[in-house]
Design a protein around this motif. Structure first.
Motif, PDB file in Angstrom:
ATOM      1  N   VAL A 229       0.879  -1.191  -0.015  1.00  0.00           N
ATOM      2  CA  VAL A 229       0.093  -0.015   0.081  1.00  0.00           C
ATOM      3  C   VAL A 229       0.792   1.227  -0.058  1.00  0.00           C
ATOM      4  CG1 VAL A 229      -1.748  -1.359   1.147  1.00  0.00           C
ATOM      5  CG2 VAL A 229       0.079  -0.162   2.540  1.00  0.00           C
ATOM      6  N   PRO A 230       0.308   2.409  -0.348  1.00  0.00           N
ATOM      7  CA  PRO A 230       1.042   3.683  -0.449  1.00  0.00           C
ATOM      8  C   PRO A 230       1.533   4.035   1.139  1.00  0.00           C
ATOM      9  CG  PRO A 230      -0.710   4.045  -1.688  1.00  0.00           C
ATOM     10  CD  PRO A 230      -0.958   2.489  -0.964  1.00  0.00           C
ATOM     11  N   ASP A 231       2.764   4.856   1.212  1.00  0.00           N
ATOM     12  CA  ASP A 231       3.181   5.279   2.548  1.00  0.00           C
ATOM     13  C   ASP A 231       2.037   6.068   3.118  1.00  0.00           C
ATOM     14  OD1 ASP A 231       4.497   6.130   4.512  1.00  0.00           O
ATOM     15  OD2 ASP A 231       6.141   7.077   3.691  1.00  0.00           O
ATOM     16  N   PRO A 232       1.645   5.617   4.424  1.00  0.00           N
ATOM     17  CA  PRO A 232       0.620   6.372   5.139  1.00  0.00           C
ATOM     18  C   PRO A 232       1.084   7.641   5.743  1.00  0.00           C
ATOM     19  CG  PRO A 232       1.262   4.412   6.407  1.00  0.00           C
ATOM     20  CD  PRO A 232       1.996   4.369   5.207  1.00  0.00           C
ATOM     21  N   HIS A 233       2.362   7.882   5.863  1.00  0.00           N
ATOM     22  CA  HIS A 233       2.932   9.017   6.336  1.00  0.00           C
ATOM     23  C   HIS A 233       2.484   9.306   7.731  1.00  0.00           C
ATOM     24  CE1 HIS A 233       4.745  10.281   2.549  1.00  0.00           C
ATOM     25  NE2 HIS A 233       3.525   9.956   1.933  1.00  0.00           N
ATOM     26  N   ASN A 234       2.087   8.233   8.512  1.00  0.00           N
ATOM     27  CA  ASN A 234       1.812   8.315   9.817  1.00  0.00           C
ATOM     28  C   ASN A 234       2.895   9.203  10.999  1.00  0.00           C
ATOM     29  OD1 ASN A 234      -0.763   7.280   9.420  1.00  0.00           O
ATOM     30  ND2 ASN A 234      -0.083   5.155   9.803  1.00  0.00           N
ATOM     31  N   PHE A 235       4.155   9.043  10.461  1.00  0.00           N
ATOM     32  CA  PHE A 235       5.245   9.544  11.255  1.00  0.00           C
ATOM     33  C   PHE A 235       5.535  10.922  11.121  1.00  0.00           C
ATOM     34  CE2 PHE A 235       5.817   4.894  11.138  1.00  0.00           C
ATOM     35  CZ  PHE A 235       5.435   4.700  12.728  1.00  0.00           C
ATOM     36  N   ASP A 236       4.859  11.687  10.083  1.00  0.00           N
ATOM     37  CA  ASP A 236       5.328  12.891   9.387  1.00  0.00           C
ATOM     38  C   ASP A 236       5.139  13.916  10.636  1.00  0.00           C
ATOM     39  OD1 ASP A 236       5.875  11.799   7.250  1.00  0.00           O
ATOM     40  OD2 ASP A 236       4.252  12.778   5.834  1.00  0.00           O
ATOM     41  N   ASN A 237       4.155  13.878  11.404  1.00  0.00           N
ATOM     42  CA  ASN A 237       3.619  14.897  12.412  1.00  0.00           C
ATOM     43  C   ASN A 237       3.430  13.944  13.754  1.00  0.00           C
ATOM     44  OD1 ASN A 237       3.406  17.496  11.186  1.00  0.00           O
ATOM     45  ND2 ASN A 237       1.699  16.327   9.843  1.00  0.00           N
ATOM     46  N   PHE A 238       4.683  13.398  14.211  1.00  0.00           N
ATOM     47  CA  PHE A 238       4.648  12.364  15.179  1.00  0.00           C
ATOM     48  C   PHE A 238       3.728  12.651  16.519  1.00  0.00           C
ATOM     49  CE2 PHE A 238       6.682   9.706  18.489  1.00  0.00           C
ATOM     50  CZ  PHE A 238       6.518   8.358  17.880  1.00  0.00           C
TER      51      PHE A 238
END
Length: 566
Positions: A229-238
């Protein structure tokens, strides 16, 4: 107990009964009716565990791991994130809960190393709360017998077996039948082939660790970009606290509930304390195995949560109607792999928990029966015919099967299954408060090979007060969202503890008054040479002859004088 059960009668000195009495001076031995057994200094009870069946460090680690790792880490992370709305805070809560668990472990290590006997909290509470006599033991016994069942994980085993076979997860009769079969298999295995029961427990413990390691290393792969799946970017605004589709905005109550759920996901760390009498070199084994298990589980839990966030988008995670690990496997390995493998993994995790809980709780049941606290204690304490606690395993089976079969599906059943965790918060509060009392009350002469730092004990005390009080806080949503008022859960839990008080009043006050006898506490010297407590009925006409002093303890919690009356 058999007629040969014997007690040490201490020297009479009513003016100084609060002083410690040398147990060597109490060499005369009396039977349960107070008659002197000439020339006898103990009895062979048949309770000693052969050295070949005793548990070493590895076995103790997996006994703890199997109770700690159930379904929580595979499902709870979704509700934790839904409550907090923050990736960073969600992961932090899992780490904090691990540290809080270690604070409790330190308290239990101090007690367990000072009182290396099977029974866990029973021994610790008896050491602290000696007045009124027998009250705290009765409260603990009722709570342990009625709520120490394995229904939750047995039923989960039945459900996930059906899922693994391609059937939907029902709440009807079929998963309950599978649950009863699971419980019956576990009890028979522990009763007839205890060595194989422990081997299976160890094997399933290894399996659980391997599954979590698979999730952790797959999470590392997801962080490196290897996922379907695409990168969920959950850690961008940790550390950001967000409010989105199905998550965030719950307020203080949601955070308190989240911490409550995470802490309960660590439950089971005290499992080895219940079976100290069956550990090889119990003090050394507990001191090594318990911290190793808890620290290992904490690391695995934190890294598993990192893995989930590396592969599952926030909205999908928060609104998940299946176990989180299922979403993770689907996003990493594809739909077919997740659908086939994960239910089987969780089912095996469930039966591992049932094995560990049944093994430990049956030993506690046996300790209560050996002391004469339970009705028909002689039967429940028996080790016949396999030199195992078969009868106390049967007692555990009875309560579990009743909980599995009797309630109708729906809110009533979920209420009963989830209830067993709550009274433990009050028990642990008393244990933590009792340790603070022992450490500061010089006249108690308390000593232990392990010393818990006062702030650590206070942290554990406050944690359990939090666990006991939080369920009374009204939720922001529907007060009857679970099918019953939110306050019913803690009220019934407290009522069960109060039922222990009622049992104590009937057992030690009402029935003795009607039957013309007195309950006395005497010291049995068992076949291992250890002094252990026994409660017996003595006719009032002979009470003065056989009773002299209340219970006395030395600095290591060994009872040194033999009789206490009510």
């Amino acid at each position: 107990m058999a007629d040969a059960t014997s007690y040490k009668k201490p020297p009479v000195d009513s003016d100084t009964y609060s002083d410690h009495v040398d147990s060597e001076a109490a060499s005369e031995v009396y039977d349960e009716n107070g008659s002197l057994l000439s020339g006898k200094t103990g009895s062979s009870t048949g309770y000693a565990v052969p050295d070949s069946r005793k548990i070493g460090v590895t076995g103790a680690v997996f006994l703890i791991l199997n109770k700690m790792i159930g379904t929580g880490i595979f499902s709870t992370p979704s509700s934790i994130f839904a409550s907090t709305g923050s990736v960073g805070i969600s992961i932090l809560l899992w780490a904090v809960a691990g540290l809080l668990t270690l604070s409790g472990l330190s308290v239990y290590l101090e007690f367990g190393l000072a009182i290396p006997r099977s029974g866990g909290e029973k021994n610790y509470l008896e050491r602290v709360f000696r007045q009124p006599p027998f009250l705290i033991t009765s409260v603990f016994a009722v709570q342990m017998i009625l709520l120490g069942f394995s229904a939750g994980n047995s039923l989960a085993f039945g459900r996930y077996v059906l899922l693994a076979c391609g059937h939907p997860m029902p709440d009807g009769l079929v998963p309950r039948i599978i649950a009863v079969i699971c419980m019956t298999f576990v009890v028979l295995l522990h009763a007839i082939k205890p060595t194989w029961g422990l081997r299976l427990t160890n094997a399933l413990g290894v399996f659980k660790v391997l599954v979590l390691l698979l999730i952790v290393f797959a999470g590392f792969a997801a962080l490196a970009g290897y996922r379907l799946v695409p990168d969920p970017h959950n850690f961008d605004n940790f550390w950001a606290i967000e409010k989105g589709d199905g998550y965030g905005g719950g307020g203080a109550y949601a955070y308190a509930t989240a911490l409550l759920q995470v802490v309960y996901s660590y439950k089971g760390w005290e499992n080895a304390n219940y079976v100290m009498g069956e550990l090889k070199n119990p003090q050394r084994t507990l001191k090594i195995a318990a911290p190793l298990a808890v620290i290992g589980v904490t690391i695995l839990y934190v890294l598993a949560n990192v893995a989930y966030f590396a592969a599952i988008p926030k909205a999908e995670l928060a609104k998940s109607e299946v176990i989180v690990a299922g979403l993770f496997f689907r996003n990493m390995f594809g739909e077919s792999v997740a659908a086939r493998s994960l239910p089987a993994f969780v089912a095996l995790s469930n039966i591992g928990n049932v094995l560990a809980v049944s093994f430990a709780h049956s030993r506690v049941n046996q300790e209560l029966a050996k002391e004469g606290i339970l009705p028909w204690s002689n039967f429940w304490a028996s080790t016949k015919p396999f030199r195992t606690p078969a009868a106390s395993l049967f007692l555990h089976w009875i309560v579990t099967v009743v909980v599995l079969v009797a309630p109708p599906p729906g809110p009533a059943y979920n209420f009963i299954v989830n209830l067993y965790t709550y009274p433990g918060a009050w028990i642990n509060t008393m244990v933590a408060g009792g340790l603070i009392y022992l450490q500061f009350k010089k006249s108690e002469n308390w000593s232990s090979p392990w010393r818990t730092w006062l702030p650590v004990t206070i942290v554990y005390l406050l944690l359990n007060i939090f666990l006991a009080v939080t369920p009374f806080i009204p939720p922001n949503s529907d007060w009857n969202a679970d099918g019953y008022p939110y306050y019913a859960f803690p009220l019934v839990g407290i009522a069960i503890l109060l039922l222990g008080v009622v049992y104590w009043a009937v057992w030690t006050k009402l029935l003795p008054k009607l039957g013309g006898y007195t309950i006395v506490a005497g010291m049995l010297v068992d076949e291992t040479g250890e002094e252990v407590m026994r409660y017996r009925k003595v006719p009032k006409t002979r009470a003065r002859e056989v009773m002299t002093q209340p219970l006395l303890w030395d600095s290591n919690a060994s009872v040194h004088s033999g009789y206490g009356s009510l």
